[in-house]
Every structure is written in C-alpha cells, then in structure tokens.
Design an enzyme around this catalytic site. Structure first.
Site, PDB file in Angstrom:
ATOM      1  N   ASN A 167      74.555   7.395  -6.399  1.00  0.00           N
ATOM      2  CA  ASN A 167      74.713   6.146  -5.638  1.00  0.00           C
ATOM      3  C   ASN A 167      73.744   5.081  -6.116  1.00  0.00           C
ATOM      4  OD1 ASN A 167      76.543   7.621  -4.259  1.00  0.00           O
ATOM      5  ND2 ASN A 167      75.286   7.948  -2.443  1.00  0.00           N
ATOM      6  N   ASP A 221      73.076   2.486  -4.013  1.00  0.00           N
ATOM      7  CA  ASP A 221      72.890   1.694  -2.785  1.00  0.00           C
ATOM      8  C   ASP A 221      71.472   1.705  -2.216  1.00  0.00           C
ATOM      9  OD1 ASP A 221      72.709   4.183  -1.488  1.00  0.00           O
ATOM     10  OD2 ASP A 221      74.833   4.156  -0.910  1.00  0.00           O
ATOM     11  N   HIS A 251      73.102   6.558 -11.863  1.00  0.00           N
ATOM     12  CA  HIS A 251      73.967   5.408 -12.184  1.00  0.00           C
ATOM     13  C   HIS A 251      73.330   4.064 -11.865  1.00  0.00           C
ATOM     14  CE1 HIS A 251      77.654   8.340 -11.811  1.00  0.00           C
ATOM     15  NE2 HIS A 251      76.975   8.496 -12.941  1.00  0.00           N
ATOM     16  N   CYS A 302      67.954  -7.999 -18.551  1.00  0.00           N
ATOM     17  CA  CYS A 302      68.501  -8.896 -19.575  1.00  0.00           C
ATOM     18  C   CYS A 302      69.200  -8.075 -20.664  1.00  0.00           C
ATOM     19  CB  CYS A 302      67.362  -9.717 -20.181  1.00  0.00           C
ATOM     20  SG  CYS A 302      67.883 -10.681 -21.607  1.00  0.00           S
ATOM     21  N   CYS A 312      66.896  -8.927 -24.225  1.00  0.00           N
ATOM     22  CA  CYS A 312      65.530  -8.410 -24.445  1.00  0.00           C
ATOM     23  C   CYS A 312      65.234  -7.176 -23.592  1.00  0.00           C
ATOM     24  CB  CYS A 312      64.481  -9.495 -24.213  1.00  0.00           C
ATOM     25  SG  CYS A 312      64.269  -9.972 -22.489  1.00  0.00           S
ATOM     26  N   THR A 327      80.594  14.063  -3.054  1.00  0.00           N
ATOM     27  CA  THR A 327      81.052  13.557  -4.353  1.00  0.00           C
ATOM     28  C   THR A 327      82.361  14.240  -4.735  1.00  0.00           C
ATOM     29  OG1 THR A 327      80.569  13.353  -6.725  1.00  0.00           O
ATOM     30  CG2 THR A 327      79.463  15.157  -5.572  1.00  0.00           C
ATOM     31  N   ASN A 334      81.518  18.414   1.872  1.00  0.00           N
ATOM     32  CA  ASN A 334      82.493  17.337   1.645  1.00  0.00           C
ATOM     33  C   ASN A 334      83.527  17.359   2.771  1.00  0.00           C
ATOM     34  OD1 ASN A 334      84.619  15.610   0.374  1.00  0.00           O
ATOM     35  ND2 ASN A 334      83.334  15.831  -1.433  1.00  0.00           N
TER      36      ASN A 334
END
Ligand code: BJW
Length: 244
Positions: free
Chosen positions: A101, A103, A118, A126, A129, A188, A213
């Site tokens: 996540n 978040d 992730h 940037c 650079c 997941t 789950n």
C-alpha cells in the site's frame, strides 16, 4: 471466527513473524481496492495511469489522479487492522511488516520500519536528478510540479507496472519471509509480482502461512490456512491470542 489450535500455539510461542498487506487492509478505512467489481481498476484503466509511459504522455492527468487520491487518503484514518499490526510489532521481537500500500496508514497507526514495496503517495521525486521533493504543490496554475534544483518533472513516488521496486526493499522483505516462523498475507489478491512471491518464499523455507481475506485468492491453495473475513476484525483477535 475459529482460530485453529496450530495457529493459536504458533502465536503463543513465535518470536519471528512477517506480514504482507495489500489494499484490503485499508478498505475498512474507506480506501478503494484495485481489483474486484468495485475496485479502482473497474472504472479506470491502469495502463492509462499506472505506468511511466502514461505519465510522460499526460503528466497533468496522472498528477490530477494522484492529488485526488492523496486528498481522499488524508481524510481517512487507520482502522483496527492497522492498529493490531502496530501492536503485534510490540509483542514479537523479530517482526517485519511489508506493505504494497502507498497510503501511509500503517505508519500513521504506529508501525515502525515498514517495508513499502510500491512507494508512498506522500513522497515524490524528480525524474531527472532523482532528488526527493517535499511538499509538492499542484494547483490550477502549476499542474505538473518541476524540480527546484534542475527543473525536471517531478513524479509521485509510486511503483508503476514494469518498474523496479525501490532498491533493497524487496530483498529485505524476502529475507524476513525466509527466516520467519509465521507469515500472514492480509487483504491482497496476490496477483502482483514480486510481492505475491513472498508467501511462497516463506512457505518454501518452513514458515506457517496464513491468509486473511474476504475471499479466496490466487494463493489460497498455497497457504496453510485461509481465514475468511475482514482484516479489521480478524487481526485484533490474533493480537488477543498473542497477549494471552
Ligand atoms: C479484504 C478486505 C477486508 C477487501 N479485509 N481483505 C511475474 C509474473 C507475472 C507478471 C510479472 C512478474 N514479475 C513482474 C511482473 C509484472 C508486474 C505484475 O505483477 N503484473 C501482474 C499484474 C500480471 N509487476 C511489476 O510490474 C512490478 N515490477 C517488477 O516486477 O519489476 C521488475 C521488472 C521490471 C521490468 C520488467 C520486468 C520485471 C511492479 C508492480 C507495481 C504495482 N503497482 C500497483 C499500482 C500502483 C499505482 C497506484 O496506486 O495508483 O500497486 S498495481 C496495484 O496492485 C497496486 C497494489 O499495491 C497492487 C496489489 O494489489 P492488492 O493490494 O493485492 O489489491 P487488490 O485490489 O488486488 O486486492 C485487494 C484484496 O483485498 C482482495 O483480495 C479483496 O478480497 C481483499 N479485501 N476488503 C481483508 N476488509
């Protein structure tokens, strides 16, 4: 929910645990998941928003999308599932939390040293650079932020499809999966790699693997137990057992 004798005994004795979380753990906070009939990808195409080429084609659109989600995420709060994992970390000496996540809710709930596979929607950098940019402002005049150092385009620090995961983070997660005795895979769909390989690595190295789950997933046939239900209800029960 029935906690098996095996899981109960393991929770009591183990000092080595690794947990992988996905979008489902934040669903009870009001953050949309990706897949499934109401998921983000049922309304929007990942190929138009979640890869580098899409960003370069239309950075304005992609920034608009991430700003919208950033605002939503700011307004939600961690839920009992996030808090349970922060508490579990206090009870287990070798505890690793790995999340897909972006978040920031685990960190807001108090979890430490979270391995973010992730990226994180709070950060950006940037593309020229590589410098991280704090407090990126996107406004109606400034729809695509530029780097104050080199004027390159700034992008969200999110791992899109086809991109490498941040250096060292997956390796650290794989090490934790390798050495743990108990591995939890929580909320997941386990379809995105390499994250989905972690429960398999853990199992191969002797860990007891438990999935939490709302429904069975791609890896259900490869885990020892699937606990069907909400992460925000099941995880606090596991913590209670650990505290007994
Ligand atoms: C509840 C609940 C409740 C609901 N309680 N549960 C090997 C094989 C095949 C493909 C590949 C492979 N290796 C690499 C690939 C390609 C690709 C991939 O995996 N593709 C597959 C989809 C086919 N992987 C990559 O590209 C990765 N990079 C990589 O491998 O680099 C090396 C490389 C580079 C170049 C060439 C080749 C290799 C990067 C992956 C990055 C993923 N990024 C995303 C998008 C972020 C953008 C954004 O946020 O805007 O990350 S994809 C999206 O999926 C997001 C998530 O982190 C990720 C996982 O989703 P998650 O968390 O599982 O959510 P859902 O919605 O799928 O599931 C939610 C679950 O919760 C459901 O099961 C519900 O039932 C459950 N649930 N409420 C408990 N209350």
């Amino acid at each position: 929910m029935n906690i098996s004798d095996k899981l109960r005994a393991l929770l009591h004795m183990t000092e080595s645990m690794c947990v992988l979380t996905g979008a489902g753990i934040s669903a009870e906070s009001g953050v949309e998941t990706f897949r499934g009939s109401n998921g983000l990808w049922s309304k929007l195409k990942p190929e138009e928003l979640a890869n580098f080429d899409a960003f370069m084609r239309n950075p304005e659109l992609v920034w608009e999308w991430y700003n919208y989600r950033k605002t939503l995420i700011h307004d939600v709060k961690p839920n009992p599932g996030h808090y349970a994992l922060a508490r579990m970390q206090e009870l287990v000496s070798d505890f690793t939390l790995v999340t897909q996540n972006i978040d920031n809710l685990h960190i807001r709930a108090g979890s430490k040293n979270v391995l973010e596979l992730h990226g994180n929607i709070e950060r950006s950098y940037c593309i020229d650079c590589g410098k991280f940019a704090a407090d990126v402002e996107v406004s109606s005049e400034n729809k695509v932020p530029h780097c104050p150092t080199c004027n390159g385009i700034i992008r969200p620090d999110i791992v899109w499809f086809g991109e490498m995961l941040p250096e060292g983070v997956f390796e650290a997660a794989a090490k934790a999966a390798n050495r743990c005795e108990l591995f939890l895979t929580v909320g997941t769909s386990a379809v995105v790699y390499p994250a989905a390989s972690l429960p398999l690595i853990a199992r191969k190295n002797g860990a007891y693997v438990v999935e939490i789950n709302m429904e069975r997933t791609e890896i259900s046939h490869n885990v020892h137990e699937t606990l069907l239900g909400k992460a925000g209800e099941i995880l606090p029960q596991l913590v209670k057992v650990k505290e007994e």
